[in-house]
Structure formats: C-alpha cells, structure tokens
Design a protein around this motif. Structure first.
Motif, PDB file in Angstrom:
ATOM      1  N   TYR A 189       6.438  13.435  -8.293  1.00  0.00           N
ATOM      2  CA  TYR A 189       5.387  13.281  -7.284  1.00  0.00           C
ATOM      3  C   TYR A 189       5.078  11.815  -6.989  1.00  0.00           C
ATOM      4  CZ  TYR A 189       1.040  14.402  -4.797  1.00  0.00           C
ATOM      5  OH  TYR A 189       0.046  14.528  -3.847  1.00  0.00           O
ATOM      6  N   GLN A 190       5.164  10.970  -7.991  1.00  0.00           N
ATOM      7  CA  GLN A 190       4.825   9.566  -7.738  1.00  0.00           C
ATOM      8  C   GLN A 190       5.878   8.854  -6.873  1.00  0.00           C
ATOM      9  OE1 GLN A 190       4.239   7.804 -11.563  1.00  0.00           O
ATOM     10  NE2 GLN A 190       6.364   8.014 -12.208  1.00  0.00           N
ATOM     11  N   ARG A 191       7.038   9.501  -6.681  1.00  0.00           N
ATOM     12  CA  ARG A 191       8.047   8.957  -5.763  1.00  0.00           C
ATOM     13  C   ARG A 191       7.932   9.548  -4.361  1.00  0.00           C
ATOM     14  NH1 ARG A 191      11.346   9.954 -10.407  1.00  0.00           N
ATOM     15  NH2 ARG A 191      12.269  11.782  -9.375  1.00  0.00           N
ATOM     16  N   ASP A 192       7.010  10.481  -4.182  1.00  0.00           N
ATOM     17  CA  ASP A 192       6.801  11.136  -2.897  1.00  0.00           C
ATOM     18  C   ASP A 192       6.025  10.207  -1.960  1.00  0.00           C
ATOM     19  OD1 ASP A 192       6.097  12.739  -0.747  1.00  0.00           O
ATOM     20  OD2 ASP A 192       5.682  14.501  -1.971  1.00  0.00           O
ATOM     21  N   GLU A 193       6.581   9.950  -0.776  1.00  0.00           N
ATOM     22  CA  GLU A 193       5.924   9.055   0.184  1.00  0.00           C
ATOM     23  C   GLU A 193       4.570   9.608   0.628  1.00  0.00           C
ATOM     24  OE1 GLU A 193       8.609   8.426   3.377  1.00  0.00           O
ATOM     25  OE2 GLU A 193      10.028   7.219   2.210  1.00  0.00           O
ATOM     26  N   ASN A 194       4.418  10.944   0.580  1.00  0.00           N
ATOM     27  CA  ASN A 194       3.182  11.574   1.038  1.00  0.00           C
ATOM     28  C   ASN A 194       2.250  11.953  -0.110  1.00  0.00           C
ATOM     29  OD1 ASN A 194       4.060  11.553   3.800  1.00  0.00           O
ATOM     30  ND2 ASN A 194       5.401  13.282   3.299  1.00  0.00           N
ATOM     31  N   LYS A 195       2.466  11.365  -1.259  1.00  0.00           N
ATOM     32  CA  LYS A 195       1.659  11.717  -2.433  1.00  0.00           C
ATOM     33  C   LYS A 195       0.196  11.376  -2.208  1.00  0.00           C
ATOM     34  CE  LYS A 195       2.575   7.319  -4.811  1.00  0.00           C
ATOM     35  NZ  LYS A 195       3.614   6.808  -3.892  1.00  0.00           N
ATOM     36  N   ASN A 196      -0.665  12.141  -2.886  1.00  0.00           N
ATOM     37  CA  ASN A 196      -2.095  11.854  -2.881  1.00  0.00           C
ATOM     38  C   ASN A 196      -2.419  11.080  -4.151  1.00  0.00           C
ATOM     39  OD1 ASN A 196      -4.990  12.600  -3.812  1.00  0.00           O
ATOM     40  ND2 ASN A 196      -4.974  13.051  -1.622  1.00  0.00           N
ATOM     41  N   GLN A 197      -2.869   9.857  -3.980  1.00  0.00           N
ATOM     42  CA  GLN A 197      -3.067   8.970  -5.123  1.00  0.00           C
ATOM     43  C   GLN A 197      -4.147   9.482  -6.071  1.00  0.00           C
ATOM     44  OE1 GLN A 197      -0.863   6.357  -5.284  1.00  0.00           O
ATOM     45  NE2 GLN A 197      -1.546   6.240  -7.415  1.00  0.00           N
ATOM     46  N   VAL A 198      -5.136  10.192  -5.543  1.00  0.00           N
ATOM     47  CA  VAL A 198      -6.209  10.722  -6.390  1.00  0.00           C
ATOM     48  C   VAL A 198      -5.671  11.788  -7.325  1.00  0.00           C
ATOM     49  CG1 VAL A 198      -8.388  11.998  -6.413  1.00  0.00           C
ATOM     50  CG2 VAL A 198      -8.034  10.171  -4.743  1.00  0.00           C
ATOM     51  N   LEU A 199      -4.887  12.730  -6.778  1.00  0.00           N
ATOM     52  CA  LEU A 199      -4.299  13.779  -7.600  1.00  0.00           C
ATOM     53  C   LEU A 199      -3.381  13.194  -8.659  1.00  0.00           C
ATOM     54  CD1 LEU A 199      -3.353  16.667  -5.116  1.00  0.00           C
ATOM     55  CD2 LEU A 199      -5.436  16.364  -6.451  1.00  0.00           C
ATOM     56  N   LEU A 200      -2.608  12.200  -8.259  1.00  0.00           N
ATOM     57  CA  LEU A 200      -1.663  11.590  -9.196  1.00  0.00           C
ATOM     58  C   LEU A 200      -2.395  10.887 -10.333  1.00  0.00           C
ATOM     59  CD1 LEU A 200       1.284  10.962  -9.856  1.00  0.00           C
ATOM     60  CD2 LEU A 200       1.091   8.907  -8.429  1.00  0.00           C
ATOM     61  N   GLU A 201      -3.429  10.115 -10.003  1.00  0.00           N
ATOM     62  CA  GLU A 201      -4.173   9.410 -11.056  1.00  0.00           C
ATOM     63  C   GLU A 201      -4.896  10.396 -11.964  1.00  0.00           C
ATOM     64  OE1 GLU A 201      -7.731   6.103 -11.722  1.00  0.00           O
ATOM     65  OE2 GLU A 201      -6.973   6.466  -9.683  1.00  0.00           O
ATOM     66  N   LEU A 202      -5.451  11.458 -11.371  1.00  0.00           N
ATOM     67  CA  LEU A 202      -6.143  12.469 -12.163  1.00  0.00           C
ATOM     68  C   LEU A 202      -5.173  13.142 -13.132  1.00  0.00           C
ATOM     69  CD1 LEU A 202      -8.521  14.287 -12.877  1.00  0.00           C
ATOM     70  CD2 LEU A 202      -7.986  15.670 -10.844  1.00  0.00           C
ATOM     71  N   ALA A 203      -3.980  13.471 -12.653  1.00  0.00           N
ATOM     72  CA  ALA A 203      -2.988  14.138 -13.499  1.00  0.00           C
ATOM     73  C   ALA A 203      -2.563  13.236 -14.651  1.00  0.00           C
ATOM     74  CB  ALA A 203      -1.783  14.547 -12.665  1.00  0.00           C
ATOM     75  N   LYS A 204      -2.344  11.971 -14.374  1.00  0.00           N
ATOM     76  CA  LYS A 204      -1.923  11.032 -15.415  1.00  0.00           C
ATOM     77  C   LYS A 204      -3.023  10.846 -16.464  1.00  0.00           C
ATOM     78  CE  LYS A 204       1.398   8.122 -12.919  1.00  0.00           C
ATOM     79  NZ  LYS A 204       1.713   6.740 -12.483  1.00  0.00           N
TER      80      LYS A 204
END
Length: 527
Positions: free
Chosen positions: A210-225
C-alpha cells in the motif's frame, strides 16, 4: 551366580534441530513504541480516519476503504461505522462483477445476510458464468476472493471459484510482462485467499504494498503502521517474560529429545487472541503449546508403550481437588471470580492424552486405521480443542459471563463444531505438511497414508482428497461464523493462524527461513 539381563528400551529420534530463538536474543530486543508515549497519536489517527470514512459519498468508495482497512488490520477500530454502512447496502444494486463480489465478501464477513443469488446476473441460462467475464481480471480476482466465503451446498459459489481460478491462472501468465504487481497479487491469492490469511501477517505484507500505491491514504497507512508497532511492543514484553519461564524449566537438559518451540507457540497464541487485553490467555496458550509439543514427542517418538500406559492412566486419574499439584499454567485457568473452570477443561485434557495413546498403540502394533478411524482420533490429538477451551473461557471471562450456566457449553464440547472444525482443518493441514517426514520415520497414521492404502490411490490423489476436505470444512466454518458469536470469531482466528503456520512446511518441526522470517517480521521487526 546368575546374571541379570537388563532390557534397554530402544528410543527413536525425530531428528529435530534446536530452537533458533535463544532467550538471551529475545531479552536483548527493544522497541521505541509504547501506548504511553504513542497512544494519543493512535487516537488522533483513528478520529481522522473515522471522519474520512463518514465523509465519503459513493458506496464504491466506502467499500474500497473498508477493504483496505481489513487488509491493514485496522477495521477493528471502525466496526460501528462499517456495520452502519453495510446495514443499508443493497447487494443487488451494483452491476459490475468487482463490486458485486466485494459487497458479497464484506457483507458475509460482517455477518449480514446475503445470498449467492447476487451472482446470477453474470450467468447464462445453463447456470455458467459468461465467458466474456474472463477479460475482467479485477472482477475475476474479486469473485475468487468472494467464493471463499461460500457455505456448504452453494453450488453457484463453487462454480464461481472454479471459473475464477481457471481464468486467473490464464491471466497471470499474460500479466507477467504487463503488470507484474497484479500478477503477483493473483499468485498470492491463488496460494492463500484473503479469507484464509492471518490478519496480522496480511497487514504486514499489505503495508509494504500500500505504501507504494500512488493513491494511498496517508492517514490509513500511518494508523496501520503505528497500530502494528504498538501491538508488537506488547507482544515483545510478553514474550520476554515467557522466555524466562521457559528457561527456568530447563527443558534442554530434562527432555533433550523433544522440540523447543516456545516462540512458535507464542506466535500461535498471538494469532489466535491478538487483542492486547487477552495477555493471560496468550500466556496460557503458549505454556500449553510448549509443554504439549514436548508431550507429543514423548508419545510419538520417545516413550515406550509401558511408560505411555502409566502416564495415560495417571492423567485419567487426575485429582482436580489437589490444586497445588497442578502445573502453574493450569492454576492460571482458575477464574478470579471464584468459579472453578478446571472441571470444564479436564475432559479435553484427558481426551487429548488418550488420543495420543491410541496413536502410539497403533504404531507399536503396526495397525493401519481407516481414514475415518484416523480422523475421529486425530482431530483431538492435534491439541486444538484444549487450546480453544482456553480461548473460549477467556472470552467468557472478559464478557463477565463466566458462570456455571455458560460453562455448561463445555459439557458437549466433543459434539460442537466450534471445537471440531478448527481442529479438523488444523489436523489436515498438519498431515499435508508433515506426512512425508513422518512416513520416512516409520509413522503411518496420517491422513495421506491412510487414504492412500484404503482407496488404493497415489499420494497426489490422497493429497487432493485432503485439500478437498479442508475446503469443505471451511464452508461449514463459514456458516458457523455467519451468525454473530464471540466463539465463532475466535475459532476463525485460530484457524487462520494455523493456515499461516503450515503454509511453508512443518511449523513445529523444521525451522525454515520462511517460518523464521514470519516470526521475525511479526514479533520482532517494526514496520
């Protein structure tokens, strides 16, 4: 003077290697994450993500976000919002295959009633899927994933799986030169569908994608990490305490023939009960698994029949009133409210040891059981029913329902699919991955060998039969999970965990690089 003849018991060896997880190594590991220091940021991200989800207008956008939340293992924080949205969703409104299949999968996952009739619009008059759908790779992958939430007897879902599998295999070859990422995603799904994956490991893998996805949502990614790393901080502390307990038992000196797989057992405990509040249950599961791995080696490999007779008889005579003589981890099973739960798990323990004894007798007598005989005994000897008993008791204790009325559930545990289906699937997965080594060692009682001899078929045919049994058992488990129940969800969690454990060979036997990487990435390395 008469000479005395001393009969020496011939001992077998499983050829197991020592553990790769030294207690000193575990104690040296540290983390910079803690709920005290990072908990407020976690709450902030949850609030932002919640507002983001409720602000979306189009159903397709919300479905996509729910799917990503699941794969990142953060949907647990938004159950109320997700259920509210899904409760008003019309499963017949969508017209494209991708969305219809995604809706079906998410609705069933969240225990909403939806029939497989939603796929009828994609079928011809003969009840077959339209061939033109073979060009819709995204739709095929969504259909394939949805098919694994089918129930026993749903022929159209079975047809969906066969159709999607066939065309995804064909598409994967064509995509290798065009879209390597999609080809890899298809390959991974064909190996293990999303519904069978362990959420924690899927989160670890999907975060990287997901972190390589151009359309990723940064909030979801940070929350998941952050969620992953915070949970890891709790697990690491628990594991350090268990490493000290295990070291104190000095198993390496006392039972050098047996496997030391405490860390692998802790991974099983985490996968089965990941919520931070179930620390005591994870501890008990780990202690149970670690000690019964040794016990399994006593019965399977090391013990003489005379010794096993005596030990089994001792367990059957187990006096529950003599609490002080019980192992420490059995004492932990005493509920703080004063309700004595030991009578409700004694039967599982006795049946477990008896089933190990039966398998030892078969070996020493050279008896080959039928497939049915083997499975009737082996779903108990795999040890899962005892593990599930600890899990279900923890659920009752947490919900403050641990009373004599609720505990009557355990009276008929041997007839309950809550115990039987996860145990059967685990046994079949174990036999698939360990049968070759066991047969080389002279052990004959596994699902593969029994079916080969009974039906006079090849090993490949026997393996296909076992895989079919696993799929059929999953469909029955899906039906069980479709009705909201804490026990069903926990049975599902443990079943998913063992799927990952046996994905790359014998989890408790060999210590492959894939299995070591799994433990490291889940318990030790932050994202």
């Amino acid at each position: 003077m008469e000479s005395t003849v001393v009969q020496v018991t011939e001992r077998r060896s499983g050829g197991y290697l020592p553990t790769v997880w030294d207690p000193q190594l575990i104690n040296s590991l540290t983390t910079t994450y803690s709920y005290e220091g990072d908990g407020s940021r976690l709450e902030e991200l949850k609030q932002v993500a919640r507002r983001l989800f409720t602000s979306l207008d189009r159903p397709e956008e919300k479905l996509d976000m729910i799917n990503k939340m699941h794969r990142l293992d953060i949907s647990k924080y938004f159950d109320k919002e997700i259920n509210e949205f899904l409760s008003h969703l019309n499963p017949n409104a969508a017209t494209d295959l991708f969305t219809v299949a995604l809706q079906f999968r998410l609705l069933r996952h969240h225990c909403f009633s939806v029939t497989s009739d939603v796929f009828n619009k994609f079928m011809n008059s003969e009840g077959k899927f339209e061939e033109k759908l073979s060009e819709d790779v995204g739709g095929l992958l969504s259909l394939y994933e949805a098919s694994y939430l089918g129930f026993h007897g749903e022929d159209d879902v079975l047809e969906a799986n066969a159709f999607a599998t066939k065309h995804l295999n064909l598409a994967m070859e064509n995509l290798k030169d065009k879209d390597l990422g999609l080809a890899q995603q298809i390959k991974e799904s064909l190996e293990v569908p999303l519904h069978w994956r362990l959420p924690r490991m899927e989160a670890r893998n999907f975060i990287n994608v997901y972190q390589r996805d151009e359309n990723k949502n940064q909030v979801l990614l940070e929350l998941a990490k952050l969620d992953f790393n915070l949970l890891q901080s709790i697990y690491l502390q628990e594991l350090k305490e268990l490493a000290e307990w295990w070291k104190g038992l000095n198993m390496k000196e006392n039972v050098p023939f047996a496997r030391d797989r405490m860390v692998e057992c802790y991974f099983w405990a985490v996968g089965s009960m990941p919520d931070p509040k179930f620390q005591k249950c994870r501890r008990n599961l780990t202690k149970f698994g670690s000690l019964t791995t040794v016990l399994d080696d006593v019965y399977d490999i090391y013990g003489s029949m005379d010794e096993l007779h005596k030990y089994t008889a001792a367990v059957i005579r187990w006096d529950l009133e003599v609490i002080e003589e019980l192992p420490e981890y059995m004492k932990d099973a005493l509920n703080a409210s004063g309700v004595n739960i030991l009578p409700y798990i004694k039967d599982q323990w006795v049946c477990y040891v008896r089933s190990l004894h039966v398998e030892a007798e078969w070996y020493y007598k050279g008896y080959m059981p039928t497939s049915d005989e083997h499975l009737r005994n082996a779903w108990t000897s795999i040890g899962i029913p005892v593990g599930l008993a600890y899990v279900f008791l923890a659920v009752l204790e947490d919900s403050r329902l641990l009373n004599h009325s609720q505990l009557q559930f355990f009276d008929n545990w041997s007839d309950s699919d809550f115990f039987y289906l996860p145990a059967l699937i685990t046994r079949l997965l174990d036999d698939l991955t360990t049968s070759k080594v066991e047969m080389e060692r002279g052990e004959i009682t596994n699902s593969i060998q029994c079916y080969m001899i009974q039906e006079s078929v090849s090993e490949e045919e026997a393996r296909d039969h076992v895989k079919d049994l696993i799929s059929a058992s999953w469909k029955k488990l899906n039906k069980l999970v479709a009705h909201p129940c804490g026990f069903a969800r926990n049975a599902l969690a443990m079943t998913r965990c063992v799927h990952r454990m046996y994905q790359f060979g014998d989890w408790f036997g060999i210590q492959s690089n894939a299995n070591k990487d799994c433990v490291t990435s889940s318990l030790f390395n932050r994202v």
